[in-house]
Design a protein around this motif. Structure first.
Motif, mmCIF file in Angstrom:
data_model
loop_
_atom_site.group_PDB
_atom_site.id
_atom_site.type_symbol
_atom_site.label_atom_id
_atom_site.label_comp_id
_atom_site.label_asym_id
_atom_site.label_seq_id
_atom_site.Cartn_x
_atom_site.Cartn_y
_atom_site.Cartn_z
ATOM 1 N N GLY A 166 0.813 -1.214 0.000
ATOM 2 C CA GLY A 166 0.000 0.000 0.000
ATOM 3 C C GLY A 166 0.840 1.254 0.000
ATOM 4 N N ILE A 170 0.985 4.237 -2.943
ATOM 5 C CA ILE A 170 0.736 5.656 -2.665
ATOM 6 C C ILE A 170 1.929 6.512 -3.070
ATOM 7 C CG2 ILE A 170 0.327 7.324 -0.822
ATOM 8 C CD1 ILE A 170 -1.263 5.154 0.623
ATOM 9 N N GLY A 173 3.003 5.282 -7.124
ATOM 10 C CA GLY A 173 1.915 5.294 -8.090
ATOM 11 C C GLY A 173 1.994 4.205 -9.133
#
Length: 341
Positions: A166, A170, A173
């Motif tokens: 995750g 973030i 990208g």
């Protein structure tokens, strides 16, 4: 005749219902004990401290890898540069080792801390005899101890790697490729198996010794022996019984290195390091020495997931076998143990 058929059908349905009820009654206490053990493990200070230490090292390793990820990806000589998320687990600048190296060192401590007092603390506190007085199968007790600790370990490692994925989504990208996701999940499974070995070893010592301090010190002594003293002892034996490698031919040197690697693979941490390095670095083609004839014509390209699994399967099977042996011994000793007040 119809009444007899109805009678036997009713008897059969009643027996099946009673069997299902007995299975539910047998499974019910097991899951209750698992939930209770999970709650005790999660709320214990030793797990909180070790989990916090693993989380701290994870964040430190991720910070170092993210700081150097651009250089790693732009290196055209690296065949693994396209695997961004695998690079997050392996890239380092020398200030901190990669995360899998930390797991190879801290994982045994986590497994030992969760299992060294699994049985003997219950007996010394007098709760084991009261638990055995309940309608609970004896094997459900040790199975619940192992399953609960395994659930805690699996949740910890899976959460950390999902946090890494995750965070990478973030910050960078870039979408994760399916092959990278499968390799990371295999890394999680391998880490769980590695820690489960030390967990089963500590549970075995907890069954064998009646004092928690004795089982804890014995488990730590075994860990220190394989981590520090085994390499020293192996170097002494190599110098005493094997010839000087500077006087050997190429074929003899390959046999010399294979002998050393064979003895090194008796160490669980070495098996874990070899397997994780191959899974997280797809360009690694072999874990042993290669001749110039074998290297001739080889193209420096990453292996597929299937080929990497074939390379590390001996290491993985060795860890699984050691884990199963430790659990089988602890199960056997506990089932034959006399439990008295």
């Amino acid at each position: 005749m119809k009444s007899q058929v109805v009678f036997f059908n009713g008897l059969f349905s009643a027996d099946s219902k009673s069997i299902k009820q007995e299975d539910q009654n047998a499974a019910g206490p097991f899951f209750v004990m698992v939930r209770k053990e999970v709650a005790d493990q999660v709320h214990s200070w030793r797990f909180i401290i070790l989990a916090g230490l693993i989380l701290f090292t994870f964040l430190g390793s991720m910070y170092v890898s993210l700081s150097n990820i651009s250089n790693a990806v732009s290196n055209t000589n690296d065949p693994d540069r396209l695997f961004l998320y695998l690079k997050l687990l392996t890239t380092t600048d020398g200030s901190l080792p990669p995360f899998h190296v930390f797991i190879g060192f801290l994982g045994p401590l986590l497994g030992i801390s969760l299992g060294f007092d699994a049985i003997n603390s219950e007996q010394s506190n007098g709760t084991l005899i009261r638990l055995m007085a309940q309608p609970v199968y004896r094997d459900a007790i040790i199975n619940a101890k192992f399953v609960a600790s395994l659930v805690v370990i699996s949740t910890l490692f899976l959460s950390l790697n999902l946090l890494m994925i995750g965070g990478g989504l973030i910050i960078t990208g870039v979408e994760i490729a399916p092959s990278e996701l499968i390799r990371i999940l295999c890394f999680v499974m391998l880490s769980i198996i590695y820690v489960a070995f030390w967990l089963n070893l500590s549970i075995l010592l907890s069954v064998k010794f009646r004092q928690t301090a004795t089982s804890a010190l014995t488990a730590i002594a075994i860990w220190l022996f394989f981590t520090v003293f085994y390499q020293i002892l192996l170097n002494i034996l190599i110098k005493a019984f094997l010839p000087n490698p500077n006087t050997l031919t190429q074929d003899q040197l390959i046999s010399y290195n294979e002998i050393i690697l064979t003895f090194l693979r008796f160490v669980p941490s070495q098996l874990y390091t070899d397997a994780t390095t191959t899974l997280l670095m797809p360009s690694i083609r072999s874990l042993g020495p290669l001749t110039m004839e074998q290297m001739a014509g080889a193209i420096p390209s990453p292996l597929s997931l299937r080929e990497s699994l074939l390379v590390v399967w001996p290491q993985v099977s060795g860890l699984i076998a050691a884990t199963v042996v430790c659990f089988a011994l602890s199960y056997y000793l506990f089932m034959r143990r006399e439990i008295r007040t």
